[in-house]
Design a protein around this motif. Structure first.
Motif, PDB file in Angstrom:
ATOM      1  N   LYS A  44      34.743  41.720  35.074  1.00 17.35           N
ATOM      2  CA  LYS A  44      35.872  41.998  36.349  1.00 17.35           C
ATOM      3  C   LYS A  44      37.243  42.265  36.331  1.00 17.35           C
ATOM      4  CE  LYS A  44      35.713  40.341  41.122  1.00 17.35           C
ATOM      5  NZ  LYS A  44      35.480  39.344  42.243  1.00 17.35           N
ATOM      6  N   LEU A  45      37.829  41.502  35.417  1.00 21.35           N
ATOM      7  CA  LEU A  45      39.322  41.215  35.443  1.00 21.35           C
ATOM      8  C   LEU A  45      39.732  42.482  34.604  1.00 21.35           C
ATOM      9  CD1 LEU A  45      41.982  39.618  35.587  1.00 21.35           C
ATOM     10  CD2 LEU A  45      41.410  38.627  33.244  1.00 21.35           C
ATOM     11  N   PHE A  46      38.936  42.959  33.546  1.00 20.58           N
ATOM     12  CA  PHE A  46      39.437  44.050  32.670  1.00 20.58           C
ATOM     13  C   PHE A  46      38.845  45.053  33.533  1.00 20.58           C
ATOM     14  CE2 PHE A  46      38.802  41.182  28.659  1.00 20.58           C
ATOM     15  CZ  PHE A  46      40.199  40.758  28.795  1.00 20.58           C
ATOM     16  N   ALA A  47      38.003  45.324  34.515  1.00 21.90           N
ATOM     17  CA  ALA A  47      37.546  46.603  35.088  1.00 21.90           C
ATOM     18  C   ALA A  47      38.920  46.681  36.217  1.00 21.90           C
ATOM     19  CB  ALA A  47      36.383  46.287  35.766  1.00 21.90           C
ATOM     20  N   LEU A  50      41.722  48.439  34.187  1.00 22.26           N
ATOM     21  CA  LEU A  50      41.210  49.972  34.062  1.00 22.26           C
ATOM     22  C   LEU A  50      41.634  50.778  35.290  1.00 22.26           C
ATOM     23  CD1 LEU A  50      38.164  49.911  31.840  1.00 22.26           C
ATOM     24  CD2 LEU A  50      40.468  50.465  30.977  1.00 22.26           C
ATOM     25  N   GLN A  51      41.463  49.955  36.437  1.00 26.57           N
ATOM     26  CA  GLN A  51      41.685  50.661  37.662  1.00 26.57           C
ATOM     27  C   GLN A  51      43.195  50.715  37.812  1.00 26.57           C
ATOM     28  OE1 GLN A  51      39.267  49.930  40.888  1.00 26.57           O
ATOM     29  NE2 GLN A  51      40.961  50.097  42.555  1.00 26.57           N
ATOM     30  N   ALA A  52      44.088  49.578  37.609  1.00 22.63           N
ATOM     31  CA  ALA A  52      45.318  49.699  37.620  1.00 22.63           C
ATOM     32  C   ALA A  52      45.998  50.784  36.764  1.00 22.63           C
ATOM     33  CB  ALA A  52      45.867  48.091  37.195  1.00 22.63           C
ATOM     34  N   VAL A  53      45.495  51.044  35.435  1.00 24.37           N
ATOM     35  CA  VAL A  53      45.923  52.054  34.570  1.00 24.37           C
ATOM     36  C   VAL A  53      45.514  53.386  35.150  1.00 24.37           C
ATOM     37  CG1 VAL A  53      45.449  53.212  32.195  1.00 24.37           C
ATOM     38  CG2 VAL A  53      45.400  50.818  32.305  1.00 24.37           C
ATOM     39  N   ARG A  54      44.615  53.567  35.933  1.00 19.93           N
ATOM     40  CA  ARG A  54      44.217  54.863  36.566  1.00 19.93           C
ATOM     41  C   ARG A  54      45.195  55.139  37.521  1.00 19.93           C
ATOM     42  NH1 ARG A  54      38.749  53.542  35.709  1.00 19.93           N
ATOM     43  NH2 ARG A  54      38.665  52.584  37.580  1.00 19.93           N
ATOM     44  N   VAL A  92      39.890  34.944  40.339  1.00 13.59           N
ATOM     45  CA  VAL A  92      39.215  36.262  39.746  1.00 13.59           C
ATOM     46  C   VAL A  92      37.904  36.452  40.750  1.00 13.59           C
ATOM     47  CG1 VAL A  92      38.134  37.892  37.984  1.00 13.59           C
ATOM     48  CG2 VAL A  92      40.502  36.372  37.557  1.00 13.59           C
ATOM     49  N   ASP A  93      37.168  35.172  40.854  1.00  8.70           N
ATOM     50  CA  ASP A  93      35.866  35.479  41.485  1.00  8.70           C
ATOM     51  C   ASP A  93      35.981  35.717  42.918  1.00  8.70           C
ATOM     52  OD1 ASP A  93      32.883  34.776  41.156  1.00  8.70           O
ATOM     53  OD2 ASP A  93      33.349  33.166  42.641  1.00  8.70           O
ATOM     54  N   ARG A  94      36.993  35.164  43.683  1.00  8.79           N
ATOM     55  CA  ARG A  94      37.059  35.549  45.063  1.00  8.79           C
ATOM     56  C   ARG A  94      37.732  36.769  45.292  1.00  8.79           C
ATOM     57  NH1 ARG A  94      40.511  30.862  44.470  1.00  8.79           N
ATOM     58  NH2 ARG A  94      42.731  31.402  44.954  1.00  8.79           N
ATOM     59  N   THR A  95      38.485  37.414  44.447  1.00  5.71           N
ATOM     60  CA  THR A  95      39.234  38.607  44.897  1.00  5.71           C
ATOM     61  C   THR A  95      38.720  39.905  44.401  1.00  5.71           C
ATOM     62  OG1 THR A  95      41.303  37.072  44.216  1.00  5.71           O
ATOM     63  CG2 THR A  95      41.701  39.474  44.411  1.00  5.71           C
ATOM     64  N   PRO A  96      38.654  40.794  45.251  1.00 14.78           N
ATOM     65  CA  PRO A  96      38.024  42.273  44.990  1.00 14.78           C
ATOM     66  C   PRO A  96      38.734  42.639  43.786  1.00 14.78           C
ATOM     67  CG  PRO A  96      38.406  41.769  47.391  1.00 14.78           C
ATOM     68  CD  PRO A  96      39.137  40.651  46.787  1.00 14.78           C
ATOM     69  N   VAL A  97      38.078  43.709  43.015  1.00 15.76           N
ATOM     70  CA  VAL A  97      38.564  44.377  41.907  1.00 15.76           C
ATOM     71  C   VAL A  97      39.748  44.979  42.541  1.00 15.76           C
ATOM     72  CG1 VAL A  97      38.153  46.223  40.263  1.00 15.76           C
ATOM     73  CG2 VAL A  97      36.473  44.445  40.833  1.00 15.76           C
ATOM     74  N   GLU A  98      39.729  45.784  43.693  1.00 17.76           N
ATOM     75  CA  GLU A  98      40.812  46.768  44.066  1.00 17.76           C
ATOM     76  C   GLU A  98      42.063  45.886  44.272  1.00 17.76           C
ATOM     77  OE1 GLU A  98      37.927  46.284  45.509  1.00 17.76           O
ATOM     78  OE2 GLU A  98      37.028  48.375  45.034  1.00 17.76           O
ATOM     79  N   ASP A 152      49.022  54.825  46.811  1.00 20.64           N
ATOM     80  CA  ASP A 152      48.593  55.833  46.231  1.00 20.64           C
ATOM     81  C   ASP A 152      47.752  55.331  45.194  1.00 20.64           C
ATOM     82  OD1 ASP A 152      50.440  57.527  47.185  1.00 20.64           O
ATOM     83  OD2 ASP A 152      52.409  56.964  46.068  1.00 20.64           O
ATOM     84  N   GLY A 153      46.355  54.620  45.635  1.00 20.32           N
ATOM     85  CA  GLY A 153      45.400  54.118  44.730  1.00 20.32           C
ATOM     86  C   GLY A 153      45.524  52.970  44.122  1.00 20.32           C
ATOM     87  N   LEU A 154      46.616  52.147  44.729  1.00 16.54           N
ATOM     88  CA  LEU A 154      46.895  50.763  44.364  1.00 16.54           C
ATOM     89  C   LEU A 154      46.867  50.014  45.609  1.00 16.54           C
ATOM     90  CD1 LEU A 154      47.301  49.198  41.502  1.00 16.54           C
ATOM     91  CD2 LEU A 154      49.530  49.111  42.070  1.00 16.54           C
ATOM     92  N   ALA A 155      45.786  49.160  45.658  1.00 15.50           N
ATOM     93  CA  ALA A 155      45.441  48.133  46.996  1.00 15.50           C
ATOM     94  C   ALA A 155      46.606  47.028  46.917  1.00 15.50           C
ATOM     95  CB  ALA A 155      44.137  47.646  47.049  1.00 15.50           C
ATOM     96  N   ARG A 156      47.142  46.950  48.157  1.00 15.24           N
ATOM     97  CA  ARG A 156      48.028  45.886  48.395  1.00 15.24           C
ATOM     98  C   ARG A 156      47.210  44.498  48.419  1.00 15.24           C
ATOM     99  NH1 ARG A 156      53.097  45.123  50.587  1.00 15.24           N
ATOM    100  NH2 ARG A 156      53.558  43.350  51.505  1.00 15.24           N
TER     101      ARG A 156
END
Length: 444
Positions: A44-47, A50-54, A92-98, A152-156
């Motif tokens: 989940k952390l590395f996913a 990857l979203q941050a890189v995109r 990490v467990d309680r926080t959404p990937v976004e 712009d694709g990065l959730a607050r």
């Protein structure tokens, strides 16, 4: 650090299963085993990374340079000055990937912007000590980052601190924010913030330190910053203004221009041939080899400096005031000998070369066009001839066609490129840059 307010430590490990209500407790009876704490969900952390890189591809080099360390001592995520990222498994467990993607970008921003080094410098300069002041630094650093990092694709992430929440203006630096707020009612909800030593320079108990594994050296850190800055300046696109400003400074770090000007004058004044003359006051030791003749010795004397000040209409009163300050600084650079410094005011024609008695008493007459060639000629006409010529100008002038027979330093008043290129008769005019034989220093 940014993210959700950390839960109580009890979320890390569940308590033992209680007995049924009213059931007697038998001494020595076995109890239910404790539930082991959850391991870090690296997938989940590395996913999220990857979203941050995109969302922020120009930060990819920095994001992948971070080495993750599982830690149950940090409230959420934190970094140290060696580019390790300490991560709480419960967070990490309680926080959404976004939201985790936003935290990744936030934490690496602390390191790219050297908040640990800047925090140490501010603490020394302003005498800021204690955990309360370091918390203020962490909050100020978060304000510098969070004003334009999300969207712009990065959730607050929930609980992220920004300047508006503290009633502060946007677009400023950590050092500026530190002067504008104190810990109080507006910061009560963020006292749990802890982005680690990478955000304020104060070492934490969980830090692995300089000898720990997977830390980056200073050279490796600089290489990462350079690659990120290169990616931003090469294709700026819609990169936030704060990142563009950081990238420009990474390529061209701000310099103490007054120190540079003084160093340039001292370097020119101490170069071979500058301030050297023959004198019979102390005969040369070689006279013994020539019976009946007295040979002069070569002596170094304090250098003579002639300052040419651009007084044309394109130079503002503020810049002329700055020029007078530079004249005083130049006199200090040559040992305080004001009798060795002369000043020439010049617009389209040069005025009289005035000896320096007091910088405030120099008549700066002008207001017309600009032609520093006459100023250089007047400076060279002074007797004894100067060893160094310093020209303080906005750069909108023709330059001498030949190199003067002495060392030359040009101090340029800092202006945007468009302002330097302005000409009321020719809007497309671009002034010639200072010649290659001059040492150029930008005056802030």
């Amino acid at each position: 650090m940014t993210g959700r307010t950390p839960a109580a430590p009890a979320t890390e490990a569940a308590p033992t299963t209680p007995s049924a209500p009213g059931a007697p407790t038998t001494p020595g009876a076995p109890t239910a085993p404790a539930v082991p704490p959850k391991a870090l969900d690296r997938d989940k952390l590395f996913a999220a990374r990857l979203q941050a890189v995109r969302a922020r591809p120009y930060l990819a080099t920095a994001l992948f340079a971070l080495h993750t360390v599982e830690s149950r001592h940090v409230p959420t995520m934190a970094v140290d000055r060696y580019w390790r990222c300490y991560v709480s498994p419960a967070f990490v467990d309680r926080t959404p990937v976004e939201e985790l993607a936003g935290v990744w970008v936030h934490e690496v921003s602390h390191l790219l912007r050297d908040h640990h080094g800047r925090g140490d410098r501010v603490a020394r300069e302003r005498g800021l000590t204690g955990p309360g002041e370091r918390l203020r630094m962490n909050i100020a650093a978060d304000c510098e980052i969070n004003d334009d990092v999300f969207g712009d694709g990065l959730a607050r992430p929930e609980g992220a601190v920004d300047p508006r929440s503290l009633g502060l203006p946007e677009g400023e630096l950590m050092e500026d924010y530190l002067r504008q707020f104190r810990l109080g009612p507006l910061t009560e909800g963020v006292t749990w913030l802890d982005c680690g030593s990478g955000a304020d320079g104060l070492e934490r108990p969980w830090d692995l330190g300089p000898d720990g594994a997977h830390g980056l050296s200073e050279q490796e850190q600089d290489a990462v910053r350079f690659r990120v800055a290169q990616g931003i300046t090469g294709r700026p696109g819609d990169t936030p203004r704060g990142w563009r400003r950081w990238a420009e400074e990474a390529f061209h770090p701000p310099q103490p221009w007054r120190d540079l000007l003084g160093a340039a004058v001292r370097s020119a004044a101490t170069g071979p041939g500058a301030g050297e003359d023959h004198t019979y006051g102390r005969p040369s030791r070689r006279s013994a080899a020539v019976p009946g003749a007295v040979l002069p010795s070569l002596r170094r004397r304090p250098p003579r400096v002639s300052v040419v000040i651009d007084t044309s209409g394109s130079v503002s009163d503020t810049e002329l005031g700055s020029a007078l300050l530079e004249v005083a600084a130049i006199s200090r650079a040559v040992g305080g000998r004001r009798d060795l410094v002369t000043v020439v005011a010049c617009d389209a024609a040069a005025r009289i070369a005035h000896p320096l008695c007091r910088a405030e008493g120099i008549p700066l007459i002008g207001g017309g066009g600009t032609d520093l060639r006459s100023g250089f000629a007047a400076a060279l006409a002074v007797r004894p001839r100067p060893d160094v010529i310093v020209a303080l100008t906005d750069g909108q002038t023709p330059w001498p066609g030949e190199r003067p027979p002495c060392r030359t330093v040009v101090g340029l008043f800092s202006r945007p490129y468009a302002a330097r290129s302005w000409d009321e008769d020719d809007p497309d005019h671009v002034p010639d840059p200072p010649p290659a034989w001059a040492r150029v220093v930008d005056i802030g």
